[in-house]
Design an enzyme around this catalytic site. Structure first.
Site, PDB file in Angstrom:
ATOM      1  N   ARG A  89       0.838  -1.210   0.000  1.00 36.13           N
ATOM      2  CA  ARG A  89       0.000   0.000   0.000  1.00 36.13           C
ATOM      3  C   ARG A  89       0.869   1.254   0.000  1.00 36.13           C
ATOM      4  O   ARG A  89       0.501   2.271   0.572  1.00 36.13           O
ATOM      5  CB  ARG A  89      -0.950   0.005   1.197  1.00 36.13           C
ATOM      6  N   ASP A 248      10.665  -6.960   8.355  1.00 36.84           N
ATOM      7  CA  ASP A 248      10.329  -6.038   7.266  1.00 36.84           C
ATOM      8  C   ASP A 248      10.052  -4.634   7.781  1.00 36.84           C
ATOM      9  O   ASP A 248       9.837  -3.716   6.981  1.00 36.84           O
ATOM     10  CB  ASP A 248       9.130  -6.552   6.467  1.00 36.84           C
TER      11      ASP A 248
END
Length: 489
Positions: A89, A248
């Protein structure tokens, strides 16, 4: 306006990213432009606030020269490896070189689907955008390395979560968006050349001194470990809980990144968890140093083929590098604790003294931020101890500690005034308290951004006394307490 993009990541091979255009927001509207940051980046804040600029910030208009890419990465999420994540996103508009000669990413977060969205809508709701804007800018004002918020806009489009919410886009600025998980993406595929290309890029961009070393990849690993070992103490010293320290979400540049269910301590509790998805307490406040080392170990694993052709020697080399984390972390954290209690000249027993205070704070439900802030007022020979002792359920517990503390202060060479100033500079008065952030978000959902603006103003000067905003120092009342924070997805 022409933006002088100087894109480097987009010159890497195609497997590092996907080229994608942002979704077109139907009715973009500006919430906030960070004028000071815009000028630092060499951008005109008035243009960014113009209709044309807002269209760019919402993803409706892609400026000439933009990279417009979604980057690939993998990651361990709560200890479980996911081989492909990526910017689901977010879209990297491009890179600019700021007025100080530093290369900075400009990224749109919440700008629609990408090939890495994994079935998600790629959008962001207004609340998480406001939270990241507020907390990342507060962290910057606190002096903690962090991504920054350049702008926030409403898209005019609804976002479906537990309920229908207003959609928004955050324009985020970072030294880069390269993560431990980026290295894992290539390592998991056995793509040693990809790991090497990425390592060379990171060395050139973030650690040029490593490029001059006899063994550049070992020097890179050492440098990333050193930056994280300096970053995590700074989180702890202001009571910050990241909430989702997946690999991440760890930047190899040493910046705080990805403010999802983040929060700050009110009362001191090393086991404190706010994140609704951290049901096992993996990322609790006191676990953060251990998790940082765990994440760095995963980075070291990806670099093994670059460290040595012999697997056993490579593992030994990586283990040797990782041994530096604990002493480096402790050096920074212990120095910070000393500063917080006014000890500028380190002596034996100081850490036990600080640890005893933290233990008594935990046992007495003492507010983390205000205990240390008010301690500065009690540090002088005629100091007022009442504000700090009143933070303890049993004030005599503080009194017993303070007797030893004052005896230790008497051995300090600094004058009381110098010591007080140093303590005030180490102990903020204002943090983005969870209930204040939530109140600003709730007002924003009603299209009232006044509380958001005022909170930003207060948080921009965290170490200054602000009598006109003294209420922002206060811990929450029982009915104001925020016990859970939520990820934006």
């Amino acid at each position: 306006m022409h933006i002088a993009f100087a894109n480097s990541y987009a010159t890497l091979p195609d497997r590092f990213f996907a080229r994608v255009r942002p979704a077109e927001a139907s009715a973009p509207r500006l919430i906030k432009v960070n004028r000071a940051l815009a000028e630092e980046l060499g951008l005109d804040p008035d243009w960014l606030a113009s209709p044309e600029g807002v269209e760019m910030l919402a993803g409706r208009r892609v400026p000439e020269g933009a990279a417009s890419i979604a980057t690939a990465y993998a990651g361990h999420q709560f200890g479980n490896f996911v081989p492909q994540l990526g910017d689901g996103r977010a879209i990297l508009l491009g890179e600019v070189v700021d007025r100080h000669g530093r290369r900075r990413d400009i990224q749109l977060k919440g700008s629609g689907r990408t090939p890495f969205s994994r079935g998600g809508d790629g959008k962001a709701a207004l609340g998480p955008v406001m939270r990241e804007y507020l907390v990342s800018e507060a962290m910057a004002a606190l002096g903690i390395p962090t991504t920054r918020a350049l702008a926030a806009v409403l898209t005019g489009d609804p976002v479906a979560r537990e309920e229908i919410l207003p959609g928004a886009v955050l324009t985020r600025v970072a030294s880069s968006h390269i993560r431990v998980g980026t290295f894992q993406f290539f390592a998991a595929r056995g793509d040693t050349e990809g790991v090497r290309l990425l390592a060379d890029h990171v060395i050139a961009r973030h650690y040029p001194e490593a490029g001059e070393a006899e063994r550049p990849y070992r020097a890179l690993l050492d440098a990333v470990i050193a930056r994280q070992a300096a970053l995590i103490p700074r989180w702890l010293l202001v009571g910050f809980i990241h909430g989702v320290m997946n690999t991440d979400n760890m930047s190899v540049a040493g910046e705080t990144i990805d403010y999802g269910p983040c929060a700050f301590l009110d009362e001191y509790d090393p086991a404190k968890v706010f994140s609704s998805i951290d049901v096992q307490g993996r990322y609790a406040y006191g676990n953060q140093p251990r998790i940082a080392l765990w994440n760095l170990t995963r980075l070291a694993e990806t670099l093994l083929p670059l460290l040595d052709d012999d697997p056993e020697r490579a593992v030994a080399d990586a283990e040797d590098a990782l041994k530096a984390f604990a002493p480096t972390f402790e050096r920074h954290y212990h120095a910070g604790l000393r500063r917080k209690i006014g000890l500028l000249d380190g002596r034996e027993g100081d850490l036990e003294l600080a640890g005893d205070l933290l233990k008594r704070m935990f046992e007495n439900g003492a507010d983390f931020t205000l205990t240390f802030r008010h301690l500065a007022e009690a540090a002088g020979p005629d100091g007022d101890a009442e504000p700090v002792r009143s933070r303890f359920i049993d004030p005599t517990s503080f009194d017993a500690w303070a007797e030893t503390w004052r005896a230790r202060l008497a051995l300090e060479p600094a004058e009381a005034g110098t010591r007080r100033a140093a303590m005030l500079a180490a102990n903020p008065a204002f943090i983005p308290r969870n209930h204040r952030v939530e109140a600003a978000i709730q007002a924003g959902l009603k299209d009232d951004f006044g509380p958001f603006e005022e909170l930003l103003t207060v948080l921009s000067r965290p170490y200054e006394d602000q009598p006109e905003h003294a209420a922002y120092m206060d811990p929450p009342e029982a009915h104001q307490r925020v016990t859970r924070t939520f990820c934006g997805t």
